[in-house]
Write a protein that holds these residues in place. Structure first.
Motif, short mmCIF file in Angstrom:
data_model
loop_
_atom_site.label_atom_id
_atom_site.label_comp_id
_atom_site.label_asym_id
_atom_site.label_seq_id
_atom_site.Cartn_x
_atom_site.Cartn_y
_atom_site.Cartn_z
N UNK A 260 -5.55 -9.36 2.42
CA UNK A 260 -5.32 -8.43 1.31
C UNK A 260 -5.58 -6.99 1.75
N UNK A 261 -4.72 -6.09 1.30
CA UNK A 261 -4.81 -4.66 1.64
C UNK A 261 -4.83 -3.83 0.37
N UNK A 262 -5.70 -2.85 0.36
CA UNK A 262 -5.86 -1.94 -0.77
C UNK A 262 -5.27 -0.59 -0.40
N UNK A 263 -4.37 -0.06 -1.22
CA UNK A 263 -3.83 1.28 -1.04
C UNK A 263 -4.57 2.23 -1.97
N UNK A 264 -5.21 3.23 -1.42
CA UNK A 264 -5.97 4.18 -2.22
C UNK A 264 -5.30 5.55 -2.13
N UNK A 265 -4.80 6.02 -3.26
CA UNK A 265 -4.20 7.34 -3.36
C UNK A 265 -5.32 8.37 -3.51
N UNK A 266 -5.29 9.39 -2.67
CA UNK A 266 -6.33 10.42 -2.65
C UNK A 266 -5.72 11.73 -3.14
#
Length: 362
Positions: A260-266
């Motif tokens: 599982x991969x988490x995409x975090x928008x900064x």
């Protein structure tokens, strides 16, 4: 038809010769946008930023092969920061823009549709060097939407929507006339600046609504209506100086499966939480718990910084960090810091996988 199908008369001539054959566009249309960048003068690749394979092609010999787009202003309103960046109005093209191509598809019953070039920005095929790519996508290298993303929504989606461009933070341009474009699938839209109506416009064949607005900091709001009923609204505020970091994630929980991969928008915001549209702060990331950083990106095609790293400069207010779960359950804590900005932390749960054994450390 590939790119040659974008040229005036080509589809019509083929249909005349083969009236029983439907036509599909396999690389139509080629348009370019850099997220958060705007220019009010139309740019044509062959004339303004030719690709290497166009060497020797003169504009005089090529200009009859395009569908021209009128300039939004007589003189360029925005100073270009780089020759590598292209405008996010629908006015940086190879041969035809999105709106003109859509009208063409609607008008020709034998033309069944197109695959545009491209959905995502991709590494490689940079038309100007040195750069990592050309800005053909409607999503940048982070997967962040450009303005064409919303134009396509207005053309295809049945869900009521409305979108304003450009952003509304233009330091030093008080009183300067700025073209404000609205995309909507509603019948009409009304634009407001600081609560004052700038008029209501009915959507026509141009597939966009344009107001010429003297710039004034504050709140720009658009209201979409169908049958005189409000169906969608959107607003943007003028941003102050960069002050804080905002983290937005596509997942609050993952599985401890090493997959599982988490995409975090900064996002770089001011004190009120408004995105600062030209912020370029360097953001550093750290992880605690059962996760690891596997990539960072910002969508800037001229930024050759490593993607396998724990830091990235924001580009036009945004960057991305990707986190992969390990095979251990627990809490993944991401911390983002940058000089002179309020830091931000977030927590993601890495849940046990049913039937999987774990070695629990003390």
């Amino acid at each position: 038809m590939n790119g040659e199908g974008e040229m005036p008369g080509v589809l019509e001539a083929f249909h005349k010769q083969h009236p029983n054959k439907p036509i599909l566009g396999t690389e139509i249309t080629h348009t370019l946008q850099t997220r958060g960048v705007y220019a009010t003068k139309t740019a044509y690749r062959t004339r303004d930023f030719p690709a290497p394979w166009e060497e020797g092609v003169t504009w005089a010999s090529f200009q009859n092969k395009i569908f021209p787009i009128p300039d939004l202003t007589e003189k360029e309103l925005f100073e270009s920061r780089s020759k590598f960046y292209q405008s996010s109005y629908d006015n940086a093209i190879v041969r035809i823009g999105v709106r003109d191509q859509h009208k063409r598809t609607e008008a020709l019953p034998y033309f069944i549709g197109t695959f545009r070039w491209t959905g995502f920005d991709y590494l490689g095929e940079a038309t100007i060097q040195p750069a990592r790519t050309a800005n053909f996508g409607i999503l940048d290298l982070c997967g962040f939407p450009k303005d064409h993303y919303y134009l396509y929504q207005s053309l295809w989606s049945n869900k009521p929507m409305i979108h304003i461009l450009p952003h509304w933070t233009h330091t030093g341009k008080n009183g300067v006339i700025i073209p404000v474009v609205v995309y909507t699938n509603a019948e009409a839209a009304e634009l407001f600046l600081n609560g004052r109506s700038l008029g209501k416009k009915v959507m026509g064949s141009d597939k966009q609504l344009v107001w010429l607005v003297p710039y004034q900091p504050g709140k720009l709001e658009a209201i979409a209506t169908t049958n005189n009923k409000t169906v969608a609204t959107t607003l943007m505020n003028t941003a102050d100086k960069p002050a804080a970091i905002e983290l937005l994630t596509d997942k609050k929980q993952v599985s401890a499966n090493y997959k599982d991969v988490i995409h975090v928008e900064v996002n770089i915001t001011d004190t009120q939480g408004t995105l600062v549209p030209e912020a370029d702060n360097l953001v550093q990331f750290s992880i605690e718990g059962p996760g690891k950083i596997i990539g960072v990106e910002n969508g800037d095609i001229t930024d050759f910084s490593p993607m396998k790293a724990s830091q990235r400069k924001a580009f036009n207010g945004k960057c991305l960090v990707m986190i992969q779960a390990t095979n251990q359950p627990g809490k993944i804590r991401l911390k983002a810091v940058s000089d002179q900005l309020v830091p931000k932390e977030m927590e993601i749960i890495s849940a046990p996988v049913k039937g999987q054994a774990y070695l629990h450390k003390k």
